[in-house]
Design a protein around this motif. Structure first.
Motif, PDB file in Angstrom:
ATOM      1  N   GLN A  64       0.823  -1.211   0.000  1.00 34.50           N
ATOM      2  CA  GLN A  64       0.000   0.000   0.000  1.00 34.50           C
ATOM      3  C   GLN A  64       0.861   1.268   0.000  1.00 34.50           C
ATOM      4  OE1 GLN A  64      -3.183   0.281  -0.562  1.00 34.50           O
ATOM      5  NE2 GLN A  64      -3.450  -1.935  -0.643  1.00 34.50           N
ATOM      6  N   ARG A  65       1.980   1.252   0.756  1.00 33.50           N
ATOM      7  CA  ARG A  65       2.879   2.419   0.776  1.00 33.50           C
ATOM      8  C   ARG A  65       3.497   2.650  -0.596  1.00 33.50           C
ATOM      9  NH1 ARG A  65       4.886   0.706   5.953  1.00 33.50           N
ATOM     10  NH2 ARG A  65       6.653  -0.229   4.876  1.00 33.50           N
ATOM     11  N   ILE A  66       3.942   1.582  -1.227  1.00 35.29           N
ATOM     12  CA  ILE A  66       4.546   1.701  -2.556  1.00 35.29           C
ATOM     13  C   ILE A  66       3.514   2.185  -3.563  1.00 35.29           C
ATOM     14  CG2 ILE A  66       5.567   0.399  -4.478  1.00 35.29           C
ATOM     15  CD1 ILE A  66       6.892  -1.383  -2.296  1.00 35.29           C
ATOM     16  N   LEU A  67       2.338   1.603  -3.533  1.00 33.75           N
ATOM     17  CA  LEU A  67       1.270   1.991  -4.453  1.00 33.75           C
ATOM     18  C   LEU A  67       0.880   3.452  -4.247  1.00 33.75           C
ATOM     19  CD1 LEU A  67      -0.489   0.786  -6.693  1.00 33.75           C
ATOM     20  CD2 LEU A  67      -2.172   0.232  -4.950  1.00 33.75           C
ATOM     21  N   SER A  68       0.781   3.869  -2.994  1.00 31.11           N
ATOM     22  CA  SER A  68       0.445   5.259  -2.686  1.00 31.11           C
ATOM     23  C   SER A  68       1.532   6.207  -3.182  1.00 31.11           C
ATOM     24  CB  SER A  68       0.250   5.413  -1.181  1.00 31.11           C
ATOM     25  OG  SER A  68       0.022   6.761  -0.851  1.00 31.11           O
ATOM     26  N   SER A  69       2.781   5.839  -2.973  1.00 34.62           N
ATOM     27  CA  SER A  69       3.899   6.663  -3.426  1.00 34.62           C
ATOM     28  C   SER A  69       3.916   6.780  -4.950  1.00 34.62           C
ATOM     29  CB  SER A  69       5.210   6.059  -2.929  1.00 34.62           C
ATOM     30  OG  SER A  69       6.300   6.820  -3.364  1.00 34.62           O
ATOM     31  N   LEU A  70       3.698   5.669  -5.628  1.00 39.10           N
ATOM     32  CA  LEU A  70       3.634   5.697  -7.092  1.00 39.10           C
ATOM     33  C   LEU A  70       2.503   6.588  -7.576  1.00 39.10           C
ATOM     34  CD1 LEU A  70       4.312   1.994  -8.134  1.00 39.10           C
ATOM     35  CD2 LEU A  70       5.569   4.000  -8.919  1.00 39.10           C
ATOM     36  N   SER A  71       1.336   6.440  -6.974  1.00 37.27           N
ATOM     37  CA  SER A  71       0.184   7.252  -7.375  1.00 37.27           C
ATOM     38  C   SER A  71       0.452   8.731  -7.147  1.00 37.27           C
ATOM     39  CB  SER A  71      -1.066   6.815  -6.617  1.00 37.27           C
ATOM     40  OG  SER A  71      -1.411   5.498  -6.978  1.00 37.27           O
ATOM     41  N   SER A  72       1.092   9.041  -6.034  1.00 40.02           N
ATOM     42  CA  SER A  72       1.437  10.431  -5.732  1.00 40.02           C
ATOM     43  C   SER A  72       2.430  10.981  -6.750  1.00 40.02           C
ATOM     44  CB  SER A  72       2.021  10.518  -4.321  1.00 40.02           C
ATOM     45  OG  SER A  72       2.419  11.829  -4.033  1.00 40.02           O
ATOM     46  N   ASN A  73       3.438  10.190  -7.073  1.00 38.03           N
ATOM     47  CA  ASN A  73       4.425  10.630  -8.062  1.00 38.03           C
ATOM     48  C   ASN A  73       3.799  10.812  -9.440  1.00 38.03           C
ATOM     49  OD1 ASN A  73       6.658  10.820  -6.364  1.00 38.03           O
ATOM     50  ND2 ASN A  73       7.139   8.656  -6.589  1.00 38.03           N
ATOM     51  N   ILE A  74       2.897   9.937  -9.802  1.00 44.90           N
ATOM     52  CA  ILE A  74       2.202  10.057 -11.091  1.00 44.90           C
ATOM     53  C   ILE A  74       1.369  11.334 -11.109  1.00 44.90           C
ATOM     54  CG2 ILE A  74       0.369   9.047 -12.523  1.00 44.90           C
ATOM     55  CD1 ILE A  74       1.525   6.272 -11.674  1.00 44.90           C
ATOM     56  N   SER A  75       0.690  11.608 -10.018  1.00 41.72           N
ATOM     57  CA  SER A  75      -0.124  12.823  -9.918  1.00 41.72           C
ATOM     58  C   SER A  75       0.744  14.081 -10.015  1.00 41.72           C
ATOM     59  CB  SER A  75      -0.903  12.812  -8.609  1.00 41.72           C
ATOM     60  OG  SER A  75      -1.643  13.999  -8.466  1.00 41.72           O
ATOM     61  N   HIS A  76       1.860  14.087  -9.300  1.00 44.07           N
ATOM     62  CA  HIS A  76       2.781  15.227  -9.366  1.00 44.07           C
ATOM     63  C   HIS A  76       3.318  15.406 -10.787  1.00 44.07           C
ATOM     64  CE1 HIS A  76       2.824  16.253  -5.160  1.00 44.07           C
ATOM     65  NE2 HIS A  76       3.187  15.037  -4.807  1.00 44.07           N
ATOM     66  N   ASN A  77       3.608  14.305 -11.436  1.00 40.01           N
ATOM     67  CA  ASN A  77       4.101  14.352 -12.801  1.00 40.01           C
ATOM     68  C   ASN A  77       3.074  14.990 -13.729  1.00 40.01           C
ATOM     69  OD1 ASN A  77       4.440  12.949 -15.642  1.00 40.01           O
ATOM     70  ND2 ASN A  77       6.436  12.888 -14.636  1.00 40.01           N
ATOM     71  N   HIS A  78       1.808  14.584 -13.589  1.00 45.60           N
ATOM     72  CA  HIS A  78       0.739  15.170 -14.410  1.00 45.60           C
ATOM     73  C   HIS A  78       0.591  16.660 -14.128  1.00 45.60           C
ATOM     74  CE1 HIS A  78      -0.671  11.572 -16.379  1.00 45.60           C
ATOM     75  NE2 HIS A  78      -0.852  10.944 -15.220  1.00 45.60           N
ATOM     76  N   ASN A  79       0.665  17.033 -12.858  1.00 44.35           N
ATOM     77  CA  ASN A  79       0.570  18.452 -12.496  1.00 44.35           C
ATOM     78  C   ASN A  79       1.720  19.245 -13.098  1.00 44.35           C
ATOM     79  OD1 ASN A  79      -1.765  18.016 -11.018  1.00 44.35           O
ATOM     80  ND2 ASN A  79      -0.687  17.835  -9.076  1.00 44.35           N
TER      81      ASN A  79
END
Length: 104
Positions: A64-79
């Motif tokens: 869950q931590r890895i998945l959350s971190s990946l999702s956060s990084n993907i979101s930051h990348n899109h932003n």
């Protein structure tokens, strides 16, 4: 030669740099999405019944931590990509304004 030619050339070079950066960010975002998809496949291939107790809980927490971190990084990348696109649009508008002023 127009009075704003040097400034226009500078703005065009900035746009070129931003487009290159945006391309790299886009590629990075695709790689992150691929990793997230592979992570989901790994989780899906593991039988929950073969894991019990503390080992299962630790794995789930790490997953869950890895998945959350990946999702956060993907979101930051899109932003970041959106921010760069906005800046490119601003610079293109400034170029158009300067070119119009050159023609006056």
């Amino acid at each position: 030669m127009g009075k704003h030619d040097a400034e226009i050339a500078h703005l065009k070079s900035q746009i070129k740099i931003l487009i290159q950066a945006m391309s790299k960010m886009s590629s990075g975002g695709q790689r992150l999405s691929s990793v997230r998809q592979k992570l989901s496949q790994i989780k899906g291939s593991i039988s929950d019944t073969s894991w019990r107790g503390q080992r299962r809980n630790k794995f789930t927490q790490k997953y869950q931590r890895i998945l959350s971190s990946l999702s956060s990084n993907i979101s930051h990348n899109h932003n970041n990509i959106s921010t760069v696109q906005s800046k490119i649009s601003e610079l293109q508008a400034e170029i158009a304004r300067l070119e119009a002023d050159n023609n006056d």
